[in-house]
Motif scaffolding. Structure first.
Motif, PDB file in Angstrom:
ATOM      1  N   GLU A   1       0.827  -1.214   0.000  1.00 21.67           N
ATOM      2  CA  GLU A   1       0.000   0.000   0.000  1.00 21.67           C
ATOM      3  C   GLU A   1       0.861   1.264   0.000  1.00 21.67           C
ATOM      4  OE1 GLU A   1      -4.079   1.724   2.027  1.00 21.67           O
ATOM      5  OE2 GLU A   1      -2.961   0.195   3.111  1.00 21.67           O
ATOM      6  N   ILE A   2       2.033   1.177   0.631  1.00 24.23           N
ATOM      7  CA  ILE A   2       3.012   2.265   0.586  1.00 24.23           C
ATOM      8  C   ILE A   2       4.325   1.676   0.100  1.00 24.23           C
ATOM      9  CG2 ILE A   2       4.340   3.968   1.893  1.00 24.23           C
ATOM     10  CD1 ILE A   2       1.989   4.234   3.816  1.00 24.23           C
ATOM     11  N   ALA A   3       4.849   2.220  -0.979  1.00 20.65           N
ATOM     12  CA  ALA A   3       6.088   1.730  -1.578  1.00 20.65           C
ATOM     13  C   ALA A   3       7.215   2.741  -1.384  1.00 20.65           C
ATOM     14  CB  ALA A   3       5.864   1.475  -3.071  1.00 20.65           C
ATOM     15  N   THR A   4       8.416   2.331  -1.746  1.00 23.73           N
ATOM     16  CA  THR A   4       9.559   3.239  -1.833  1.00 23.73           C
ATOM     17  C   THR A   4       9.973   3.294  -3.301  1.00 23.73           C
ATOM     18  OG1 THR A   4      11.262   1.534  -1.549  1.00 23.73           O
ATOM     19  CG2 THR A   4      10.365   2.550   0.473  1.00 23.73           C
ATOM     20  N   PRO A   5      10.770   4.270  -3.707  1.00 24.95           N
ATOM     21  CA  PRO A   5      11.197   4.316  -5.111  1.00 24.95           C
ATOM     22  C   PRO A   5      11.875   3.018  -5.570  1.00 24.95           C
ATOM     23  CG  PRO A   5      11.676   6.405  -4.068  1.00 24.95           C
ATOM     24  CD  PRO A   5      11.215   5.467  -2.975  1.00 24.95           C
ATOM     25  N   ARG A   6      12.573   2.322  -4.662  1.00 28.82           N
ATOM     26  CA  ARG A   6      13.233   1.064  -5.031  1.00 28.82           C
ATOM     27  C   ARG A   6      12.241  -0.062  -5.310  1.00 28.82           C
ATOM     28  NH1 ARG A   6      17.260   0.048  -0.311  1.00 28.82           N
ATOM     29  NH2 ARG A   6      15.416   0.813   0.749  1.00 28.82           N
ATOM     30  N   ASP A   7      11.024   0.051  -4.764  1.00 33.16           N
ATOM     31  CA  ASP A   7      10.008  -0.981  -4.953  1.00 33.16           C
ATOM     32  C   ASP A   7       9.303  -0.867  -6.299  1.00 33.16           C
ATOM     33  OD1 ASP A   7      10.424  -1.812  -2.292  1.00 33.16           O
ATOM     34  OD2 ASP A   7       8.893  -0.419  -1.547  1.00 33.16           O
ATOM     35  N   VAL A   8       9.483   0.246  -6.965  1.00 33.52           N
ATOM     36  CA  VAL A   8       8.724   0.550  -8.185  1.00 33.52           C
ATOM     37  C   VAL A   8       9.644   0.453  -9.390  1.00 33.52           C
ATOM     38  CG1 VAL A   8       7.337   2.322  -9.328  1.00 33.52           C
ATOM     39  CG2 VAL A   8       7.232   2.071  -6.849  1.00 33.52           C
ATOM     40  N   ARG A   9       9.187  -0.244 -10.418  1.00 36.42           N
ATOM     41  CA  ARG A   9      10.009  -0.448 -11.615  1.00 36.42           C
ATOM     42  C   ARG A   9      10.359   0.881 -12.282  1.00 36.42           C
ATOM     43  NH1 ARG A   9       7.331  -4.291 -15.524  1.00 36.42           N
ATOM     44  NH2 ARG A   9       7.560  -5.567 -13.682  1.00 36.42           N
ATOM     45  N   ASP A  10       9.371   1.769 -12.437  1.00 39.10           N
ATOM     46  CA  ASP A  10       9.587   3.047 -13.119  1.00 39.10           C
ATOM     47  C   ASP A  10       8.925   4.170 -12.317  1.00 39.10           C
ATOM     48  OD1 ASP A  10      10.082   5.084 -14.914  1.00 39.10           O
ATOM     49  OD2 ASP A  10       8.644   4.375 -16.414  1.00 39.10           O
ATOM     50  N   PRO A  11       9.607   4.646 -11.257  1.00 39.30           N
ATOM     51  CA  PRO A  11       8.987   5.681 -10.429  1.00 39.30           C
ATOM     52  C   PRO A  11       8.593   6.931 -11.212  1.00 39.30           C
ATOM     53  CG  PRO A  11      11.042   4.933  -9.440  1.00 39.30           C
ATOM     54  CD  PRO A  11      10.926   4.282 -10.784  1.00 39.30           C
ATOM     55  N   ALA A  12       9.380   7.280 -12.208  1.00 43.55           N
ATOM     56  CA  ALA A  12       9.089   8.495 -12.978  1.00 43.55           C
ATOM     57  C   ALA A  12       7.704   8.421 -13.623  1.00 43.55           C
ATOM     58  CB  ALA A  12      10.159   8.725 -14.033  1.00 43.55           C
ATOM     59  N   SER A  13       7.292   7.238 -14.070  1.00 45.91           N
ATOM     60  CA  SER A  13       5.979   7.112 -14.719  1.00 45.91           C
ATOM     61  C   SER A  13       4.839   7.331 -13.717  1.00 45.91           C
ATOM     62  CB  SER A  13       5.839   5.756 -15.404  1.00 45.91           C
ATOM     63  OG  SER A  13       5.789   4.724 -14.446  1.00 45.91           O
ATOM     64  N   LEU A  14       5.065   6.988 -12.439  1.00 49.38           N
ATOM     65  CA  LEU A  14       4.033   7.236 -11.432  1.00 49.38           C
ATOM     66  C   LEU A  14       3.779   8.722 -11.242  1.00 49.38           C
ATOM     67  CD1 LEU A  14       4.834   4.703  -8.583  1.00 49.38           C
ATOM     68  CD2 LEU A  14       2.936   4.640 -10.172  1.00 49.38           C
ATOM     69  N   PHE A  15       4.842   9.505 -11.335  1.00 48.28           N
ATOM     70  CA  PHE A  15       4.745  10.946 -11.096  1.00 48.28           C
ATOM     71  C   PHE A  15       4.303  11.714 -12.342  1.00 48.28           C
ATOM     72  CE2 PHE A  15       7.274   9.519  -7.580  1.00 48.28           C
ATOM     73  CZ  PHE A  15       6.957  10.379  -6.547  1.00 48.28           C
ATOM     74  N   ALA A  16       4.435  11.108 -13.518  1.00 52.33           N
ATOM     75  CA  ALA A  16       4.055  11.783 -14.760  1.00 52.33           C
ATOM     76  C   ALA A  16       2.576  12.140 -14.718  1.00 52.33           C
ATOM     77  CB  ALA A  16       4.362  10.897 -15.962  1.00 52.33           C
ATOM     78  N   GLU A  17       2.269  13.392 -14.965  1.00 53.48           N
ATOM     79  CA  GLU A  17       0.895  13.915 -15.013  1.00 53.48           C
ATOM     80  C   GLU A  17       0.163  13.817 -13.680  1.00 53.48           C
ATOM     81  OE1 GLU A  17      -1.133  12.169 -18.313  1.00 53.48           O
ATOM     82  OE2 GLU A  17       0.471  12.673 -19.705  1.00 53.48           O
ATOM     83  N   ALA A  18       0.889  13.602 -12.599  1.00 52.61           N
ATOM     84  CA  ALA A  18       0.272  13.502 -11.274  1.00 52.61           C
ATOM     85  C   ALA A  18       0.516  14.773 -10.478  1.00 52.61           C
ATOM     86  CB  ALA A  18       0.856  12.314 -10.510  1.00 52.61           C
ATOM     87  N   LEU A  19      -0.372  15.022  -9.550  1.00 54.58           N
ATOM     88  CA  LEU A  19      -0.144  16.053  -8.547  1.00 54.58           C
ATOM     89  C   LEU A  19       0.514  15.344  -7.366  1.00 54.58           C
ATOM     90  CD1 LEU A  19      -0.529  18.952  -7.407  1.00 54.58           C
ATOM     91  CD2 LEU A  19      -2.717  18.147  -6.491  1.00 54.58           C
ATOM     92  N   THR A  20       1.673  15.817  -6.963  1.00 58.26           N
ATOM     93  CA  THR A  20       2.342  15.251  -5.793  1.00 58.26           C
ATOM     94  C   THR A  20       1.838  15.990  -4.566  1.00 58.26           C
ATOM     95  OG1 THR A  20       4.329  14.668  -7.046  1.00 58.26           O
ATOM     96  CG2 THR A  20       4.559  14.854  -4.653  1.00 58.26           C
ATOM     97  N   VAL A  21       1.331  15.246  -3.596  1.00 54.41           N
ATOM     98  CA  VAL A  21       0.868  15.827  -2.340  1.00 54.41           C
ATOM     99  C   VAL A  21       1.816  15.335  -1.253  1.00 54.41           C
ATOM    100  CG1 VAL A  21      -1.026  16.098  -0.708  1.00 54.41           C
ATOM    101  CG2 VAL A  21      -1.517  15.826  -3.159  1.00 54.41           C
TER     102      VAL A  21
END
Length: 166
Positions: free
Chosen positions: A68-88
């Protein structure tokens, strides 16, 4: 504190979010993230929760699953998660406390900081700050209420931990 209509409109205008908090997260950061993430998902939003460091063992009980909560190392492509997203960013104190998440957050569509700490404002970043709030969880509860997201146990439990532990 009355929530600013501009920041609420910013939240309402997005459907994709990445939520984060400071390194070595505490109950306020984790609880606020989980409540807001679950609330936004309930409205059909795409929400990822990415922290610079893993959830401390004493707060794992709040998670539905370890993922439910990941770290950047847990995610294959962190940049794609942030693309077009609002970071809160919930409960951070200062940007240098975002660790490995900061470069990704900086490349997102925008950053909204929700906090009860006094901090210097960075140009281009939006803020919902209330130094009189006992915790970021208190502000998060107000945001959920303003967005007309009903308070359920899944939201109330992490909000309680956020407020109680800070």
């Amino acid at each position: 504190m009355v929530l600013d209509a501009g920041e609420l409109q910013l939240l309402k205008s997005h459907r994709k979010f990445v939520l984060t908090t400071h390194v070595s997260a505490d109950g306020d950061g984790i609880g606020s993230q989980l409540a807001l993430a679950r609330g936004l998902r309930g409205t059909g939003c795409d929400v990822a929760v990415i922290n610079p460091t893993p959830v401390p063992e004493n707060l794992v009980f709040l998670l539905r699953s370890r993922s439910e909560i990941a770290t950047p190392r847990d995610v294959r492509d962190p940049a794609s998660l942030f693309a077009e997203a609002l970071t809160v960013v919930l409960d951070m104190g200062a940007f240098d406390r975002l660790g490995a998440v900061l470069p990704h957050a900086s490349s997102s569509e925008g950053i909204l900081v929700v906090d009860h700490h006094r901090m210097d404002r960075v140009p281009g970043v939006r803020y919902i700050l209330d130094e009189g709030a006992c915790a970021t969880g208190e502000i998060t509860a107000r945001i959920l209420d303003a967005l007309q997201i009903p308070l359920t146990f899944e939201l109330a439990e992490p909000l309680y931990v956020a407020i109680h532990t800070d």
